[in-house]
Design a protein around this motif. Sequence first.
Motif, PDB file in Angstrom:
ATOM      1  N   LYS A  82      56.904  34.815  49.852  1.00 38.94           N
ATOM      2  CA  LYS A  82      56.176  36.107  50.299  1.00 38.94           C
ATOM      3  C   LYS A  82      54.998  36.315  49.104  1.00 38.94           C
ATOM      4  O   LYS A  82      53.868  36.826  49.587  1.00 38.94           O
ATOM      5  CB  LYS A  82      57.134  37.309  50.243  1.00 38.94           C
ATOM      6  N   ALA A  83      55.187  36.481  48.014  1.00 42.01           N
ATOM      7  CA  ALA A  83      54.282  36.745  46.798  1.00 42.01           C
ATOM      8  C   ALA A  83      53.002  35.683  47.200  1.00 42.01           C
ATOM      9  O   ALA A  83      51.884  36.020  46.772  1.00 42.01           O
ATOM     10  CB  ALA A  83      54.835  36.474  45.572  1.00 42.01           C
ATOM     11  N   VAL A  84      53.352  34.436  47.360  1.00 36.49           N
ATOM     12  CA  VAL A  84      52.337  33.308  47.311  1.00 36.49           C
ATOM     13  C   VAL A  84      51.392  33.422  48.510  1.00 36.49           C
ATOM     14  O   VAL A  84      50.247  33.331  48.341  1.00 36.49           O
ATOM     15  CB  VAL A  84      52.957  31.812  47.335  1.00 36.49           C
ATOM     16  N   VAL A  85      52.060  33.921  49.628  1.00 37.87           N
ATOM     17  CA  VAL A  85      51.325  33.872  50.978  1.00 37.87           C
ATOM     18  C   VAL A  85      50.639  35.415  50.895  1.00 37.87           C
ATOM     19  O   VAL A  85      49.355  35.128  51.527  1.00 37.87           O
ATOM     20  CB  VAL A  85      52.450  33.997  52.274  1.00 37.87           C
ATOM     21  N   PRO A  89      45.260  34.087  50.063  1.00 34.02           N
ATOM     22  CA  PRO A  89      44.236  34.548  50.651  1.00 34.02           C
ATOM     23  C   PRO A  89      43.416  35.421  49.892  1.00 34.02           C
ATOM     24  O   PRO A  89      42.151  35.244  49.809  1.00 34.02           O
ATOM     25  CB  PRO A  89      44.626  35.070  51.904  1.00 34.02           C
ATOM     26  N   ILE A  90      44.131  36.210  49.052  1.00 34.07           N
ATOM     27  CA  ILE A  90      43.165  37.336  48.281  1.00 34.07           C
ATOM     28  C   ILE A  90      42.444  36.671  47.207  1.00 34.07           C
ATOM     29  O   ILE A  90      41.365  36.758  46.816  1.00 34.07           O
ATOM     30  CB  ILE A  90      44.221  38.337  47.495  1.00 34.07           C
ATOM     31  N   VAL A  91      43.353  35.643  46.760  1.00 28.06           N
ATOM     32  CA  VAL A  91      42.382  34.995  45.343  1.00 28.06           C
ATOM     33  C   VAL A  91      41.185  33.946  46.080  1.00 28.06           C
ATOM     34  O   VAL A  91      40.189  33.996  45.407  1.00 28.06           O
ATOM     35  CB  VAL A  91      43.662  33.887  45.026  1.00 28.06           C
ATOM     36  N   ALA A  92      41.355  33.488  47.202  1.00 28.35           N
ATOM     37  CA  ALA A  92      40.191  32.607  47.995  1.00 28.35           C
ATOM     38  C   ALA A  92      39.355  33.381  48.090  1.00 28.35           C
ATOM     39  O   ALA A  92      38.198  33.214  47.795  1.00 28.35           O
ATOM     40  CB  ALA A  92      40.930  32.113  49.303  1.00 28.35           C
ATOM     41  N   VAL A  93      39.450  34.791  48.502  1.00 26.92           N
ATOM     42  CA  VAL A  93      38.025  35.813  48.660  1.00 26.92           C
ATOM     43  C   VAL A  93      37.668  36.027  47.666  1.00 26.92           C
ATOM     44  O   VAL A  93      36.402  36.248  47.409  1.00 26.92           O
ATOM     45  CB  VAL A  93      38.632  36.829  49.915  1.00 26.92           C
ATOM     46  N   CYS A  94      38.517  36.910  46.736  1.00 29.03           N
ATOM     47  CA  CYS A  94      37.787  37.160  45.483  1.00 29.03           C
ATOM     48  C   CYS A  94      37.272  36.009  44.709  1.00 29.03           C
ATOM     49  O   CYS A  94      36.235  36.289  44.117  1.00 29.03           O
ATOM     50  CB  CYS A  94      39.119  37.796  44.596  1.00 29.03           C
ATOM     51  N   LEU A 141      56.740  43.888  43.848  1.00 27.87           N
ATOM     52  CA  LEU A 141      55.804  42.973  44.783  1.00 27.87           C
ATOM     53  C   LEU A 141      54.459  43.143  44.358  1.00 27.87           C
ATOM     54  O   LEU A 141      53.746  42.252  44.245  1.00 27.87           O
ATOM     55  CB  LEU A 141      56.319  43.088  46.065  1.00 27.87           C
ATOM     56  N   PRO A 142      53.631  44.390  44.535  1.00 27.79           N
ATOM     57  CA  PRO A 142      52.290  44.529  44.141  1.00 27.79           C
ATOM     58  C   PRO A 142      51.982  44.156  42.761  1.00 27.79           C
ATOM     59  O   PRO A 142      50.944  43.737  42.597  1.00 27.79           O
ATOM     60  CB  PRO A 142      52.150  46.076  44.408  1.00 27.79           C
ATOM     61  N   SER A 143      52.904  44.310  42.025  1.00 32.27           N
ATOM     62  CA  SER A 143      52.584  43.950  40.322  1.00 32.27           C
ATOM     63  C   SER A 143      52.774  42.492  40.240  1.00 32.27           C
ATOM     64  O   SER A 143      51.813  41.963  39.491  1.00 32.27           O
ATOM     65  CB  SER A 143      53.828  44.665  39.592  1.00 32.27           C
ATOM     66  N   ILE A 203      44.221  22.570  44.373  1.00 28.95           N
ATOM     67  CA  ILE A 203      45.695  22.309  44.939  1.00 28.95           C
ATOM     68  C   ILE A 203      46.531  22.442  43.758  1.00 28.95           C
ATOM     69  O   ILE A 203      47.599  23.223  43.931  1.00 28.95           O
ATOM     70  CB  ILE A 203      45.779  20.983  45.538  1.00 28.95           C
ATOM     71  N   SER A 204      45.975  22.096  42.587  1.00 33.63           N
ATOM     72  CA  SER A 204      46.936  21.939  41.443  1.00 33.63           C
ATOM     73  C   SER A 204      47.245  23.633  41.050  1.00 33.63           C
ATOM     74  O   SER A 204      48.273  23.990  40.413  1.00 33.63           O
ATOM     75  CB  SER A 204      46.517  21.170  40.325  1.00 33.63           C
ATOM     76  N   GLN A 205      45.827  24.223  41.106  1.00 31.53           N
ATOM     77  CA  GLN A 205      46.059  25.508  40.818  1.00 31.53           C
ATOM     78  C   GLN A 205      47.037  26.368  41.793  1.00 31.53           C
ATOM     79  O   GLN A 205      47.761  27.470  41.418  1.00 31.53           O
ATOM     80  CB  GLN A 205      44.742  26.459  40.784  1.00 31.53           C
ATOM     81  N   ILE A 206      47.064  26.095  42.950  1.00 37.87           N
ATOM     82  CA  ILE A 206      47.969  26.606  44.106  1.00 37.87           C
ATOM     83  C   ILE A 206      49.371  26.423  43.459  1.00 37.87           C
ATOM     84  O   ILE A 206      50.381  27.324  43.600  1.00 37.87           O
ATOM     85  CB  ILE A 206      47.869  26.056  45.454  1.00 37.87           C
ATOM     86  N   VAL A 207      49.727  25.347  43.009  1.00 37.73           N
ATOM     87  CA  VAL A 207      50.990  24.811  42.578  1.00 37.73           C
ATOM     88  C   VAL A 207      51.351  25.768  41.155  1.00 37.73           C
ATOM     89  O   VAL A 207      52.506  26.221  41.123  1.00 37.73           O
ATOM     90  CB  VAL A 207      51.093  23.357  42.117  1.00 37.73           C
ATOM     91  N   VAL A 208      50.526  25.950  40.400  1.00 40.67           N
ATOM     92  CA  VAL A 208      50.594  26.865  39.140  1.00 40.67           C
ATOM     93  C   VAL A 208      50.942  28.186  39.436  1.00 40.67           C
ATOM     94  O   VAL A 208      51.826  28.906  39.236  1.00 40.67           O
ATOM     95  CB  VAL A 208      49.456  26.717  38.365  1.00 40.67           C
ATOM     96  N   LEU A 209      50.496  28.697  40.582  1.00 44.33           N
ATOM     97  CA  LEU A 209      50.289  29.941  41.203  1.00 44.33           C
ATOM     98  C   LEU A 209      51.909  30.268  41.626  1.00 44.33           C
ATOM     99  O   LEU A 209      52.460  31.089  41.532  1.00 44.33           O
ATOM    100  CB  LEU A 209      49.205  30.387  42.230  1.00 44.33           C
TER     101      LEU A 209
END
Length: 306
Positions: A82-85, A89-94, A141-143, A203-209
């Motif tokens: 849930k946190a990843v989903v 997208p927010i990370v991609a836009v920002c 969750l927001p934190s 992709i590696s950064q998504i794994v880290v996230l």
Amino acid sequence: MSDTQQVLYDVPGPKAIRRDKTLNVVFTLVVLGLIAWLVQAAWSRGVLDDRWQVLLAGDKGFSGWDVWRRLLWDGLVLGTLKAVVIAVPIVAVCALVLTVARQAPMRLVRWTAYGFTHVFRGIPVLLLMYFGVIALDLSLLPSVVLGLVVYNTAVVAEILRAGIAALPKGQKEAGLSIGLSPLATMLRIQLPQAVRIMLPALISQIVVLLKDTSLGFIIGYVELLAVTKNLYNFFGSASTAPLILASAAIYISVNMLVARLATWLEGRMRRSSHVARPADGGDVAAPETAARAAYGAGGGAGAAGA
């Protein structure tokens, strides 16, 4: 550009193929030997006893299905994913906005984006999560999402900036020469190529996230690691090893799926590539030809006024 060129790696030659096969065999034998040694050591120390029944038959009124449901649904889906989903997208836009700001003609905008990138890349994710809980009085969750978004936005923006910097200068000049604005040149020509170049790092950064979501456990967010801890506290210390290994297997499986996603994206991007090729069969198209092809694939003259 060859039709068989890969995005994530170059096509290996005959010697490289033989070397890779040999290394794969050696590595497989080493891993199997290590697994056999670990199993034998665990057996000799009595680790492989009935404590593993907690994952199969359950205990204390819980079935094995109840244990796995709590790990997979309560921990993985309702917590970690849930946190990843929400965050990705927010990370991609920002990160896209920050990357554009790093290339802006206004010095103040460039410096602000530069400062954001280098400041928040150096702050631990857990500290950002605590900031959301304590300073901003956000719920858990927001934190968690705040910490993941702020840190990873800075990292992904730097990855994209590095990809753009790695492109030949002729790409930008060619885009400007066909009438594109600097912003349209970046969005239509430079950025898509930068994403292709930096795809492994992204992709590696998504794994880290995904793995950093486990830090939410420290501030009280219920995710996979927190559910694992609650379960072995309930079943007793004997269940610690089975539950921790089960959680590790879940993390590894999800990260392998992300790696498969990278391979799928690589193939899709390669098939959908519209970069023009020279008629004589050469490997590199002229910058202006490539720019026109990328611009045409991206929507034609409508982008010129962007």
